[in-house]
Scaffold this active site. Structure first.
Site, PDB file in Angstrom:
ATOM      1  N   CYS A 183       0.869  -1.228  -0.038  1.00  0.00           N
ATOM      2  CA  CYS A 183      -0.055   0.038   0.012  1.00  0.00           C
ATOM      3  C   CYS A 183       0.773   1.272   0.054  1.00  0.00           C
ATOM      4  CB  CYS A 183      -0.742   0.142   1.143  1.00  0.00           C
ATOM      5  SG  CYS A 183      -2.143   1.537   1.158  1.00  0.00           S
ATOM      6  N   CYS A 220      -0.461   3.995   2.159  1.00  0.00           N
ATOM      7  CA  CYS A 220      -0.115   3.765   3.496  1.00  0.00           C
ATOM      8  C   CYS A 220       1.177   4.215   4.053  1.00  0.00           C
ATOM      9  CB  CYS A 220      -0.681   2.401   3.831  1.00  0.00           C
ATOM     10  SG  CYS A 220      -2.324   1.815   3.312  1.00  0.00           S
ATOM     11  N   ASP A 221       2.117   3.709   3.076  1.00  0.00           N
ATOM     12  CA  ASP A 221       3.457   3.630   3.770  1.00  0.00           C
ATOM     13  C   ASP A 221       4.462   4.459   2.944  1.00  0.00           C
ATOM     14  OD1 ASP A 221       2.668   1.819   5.476  1.00  0.00           O
ATOM     15  OD2 ASP A 221       3.053   0.240   4.224  1.00  0.00           O
TER      16      ASP A 221
END
Length: 319
Positions: free
Chosen positions: A137, A140-141
């Site tokens: 992701c 997300c990261d």
């Protein structure tokens, strides 16, 4: 074998399911959450979480889900450690779900929050370096790789979107694809090829992820020559799609071609009155904890309204 009854039965215990439980419990519906094979959802295998509102500092995914569960229980949710193997909803409300141990769960409403799982390559080093340079992701990261060298593996819409997103953080993005052309939409391809921050690497597959304690490089194999090579990276994002956990509902609820549950646009309502879907099981676009939580809230509010309508109709009929 026991029978557990509730006004709101929730299958799944990620951000969507637990948010639905919190709202349902506060509305007096005494929800039951059946946690499934991965209690807490995907956040329980996520280390640093920096994009969930309310926390100034980075928090750990498992801790965040423990707090959500504790909050849901505090306001009156019953948590069940069980995995549903069958759902009966063709007769309408109440809906029945059978656990793998034989227990039966009966709900006047049903909230489906079974989520989706990222598809992985299943090659050496992938699991060991998960959260240590290997991710599924970018949204997300990606922030953790500002100014660093990253790679995206895949060739569809997801991969191209991830690569484009990562250019917000990195000037050195490599897109690795096993073929010599992309499968993504043309408009996305045009944006990718126009970027001077993305380098496509064709006809390559990842043989393994390597590094001591954190990812340092990928071992690649050429799909035409079989030759191996290495690519130094700080982060690698596997972007070969997601698989929604909808096996239980095949033939019972409408789905799109990828298996995501179809809902009435702008709502969590499925085709069966009283059955609601929230989180990644119906969202193939955003797939974020905060959006999942939001749709969980919507599902609980709509479940409450559904019950109020049913009860009002019953009262009128009795009069």
């Amino acid at each position: 074998m026991a029978v557990h009854t509730t006004k709101m039965l929730i299958i799944g215990s990620g951000p969507a399911g637990l948010s639905a439980a919190i709202y349902g419990a506060r509305a007096g519906m005494k929800p039951i959450v059946v946690q499934g094979i991965q209690p807490g959802g995907q956040l329980t295998i996520t280390t640093d979480v920096e994009n969930y509102p309310g926390f100034r500092d980075v928090v750990q995914g498992p801790w965040l889900m423990q707090e959500m569960q504790a909050q849901a229980e505090h306001v009156g949710t019953r948590m069940m450690w069980d995995t549903i193997t069958e759902v009966v909803m063709d007769q309408g409300s109440p809906f029945r779900a059978i656990g793998d141990g034989g227990d039966e769960y009966v709900g006047d409403t049903l909230v489906i929050a079974t989520g989706a799982q990222a598809k992985w390559l299943s090659v050496p080093g992938e699991a060991e370096l998960g959260g240590k340079g290997v991710s599924a992701c970018a949204t997300c990261d990606g922030f953790f790789y500002r100014g660093k060298k990253v790679a995206v593996i895949g060739g569809g819409n997801t991969a191209v979107e991830e690569a484009l997103y990562l250019t917000n953080h990195s000037d050195d993005v490599t897109l690795i694809h096993r073929r010599d052309e992309l499968r993504s939409e043309k408009i996305l391809q045009d944006r990718l090829f126009a970027s001077d921050k993305i380098t496509p690497m064709w006809n390559k597959v990842v043989e393994r992820f390597e590094g001591e304690g954190k990812l340092t490089h990928l071992v690649l194999r050429d799909t035409e020559t079989g030759e191996e090579s290495t690519l130094d990276v700080d982060g690698a994002f596997v972007a070969i799609g997601h698989a929604p956990a909808t096996e239980l509902f095949k033939g019972k609820l409408p789905m799109d071609d990828s298996g995501y549950l179809l809902i009435e646009p702008g709502t969590p309502k499925t085709s069966i009155p009283g059955v609601f879907a929230c989180g990644d099981v119906m969202d193939h676009t955003y797939r974020q904890a905060v959006t999942a939580a939001g749709t969980g809230c919507m599902a609980a509010l709509d479940a409450e309204r559904f019950l109020a309508t049913v009860e009002f109709a019953a009262q009128e009929a009795a009069e």
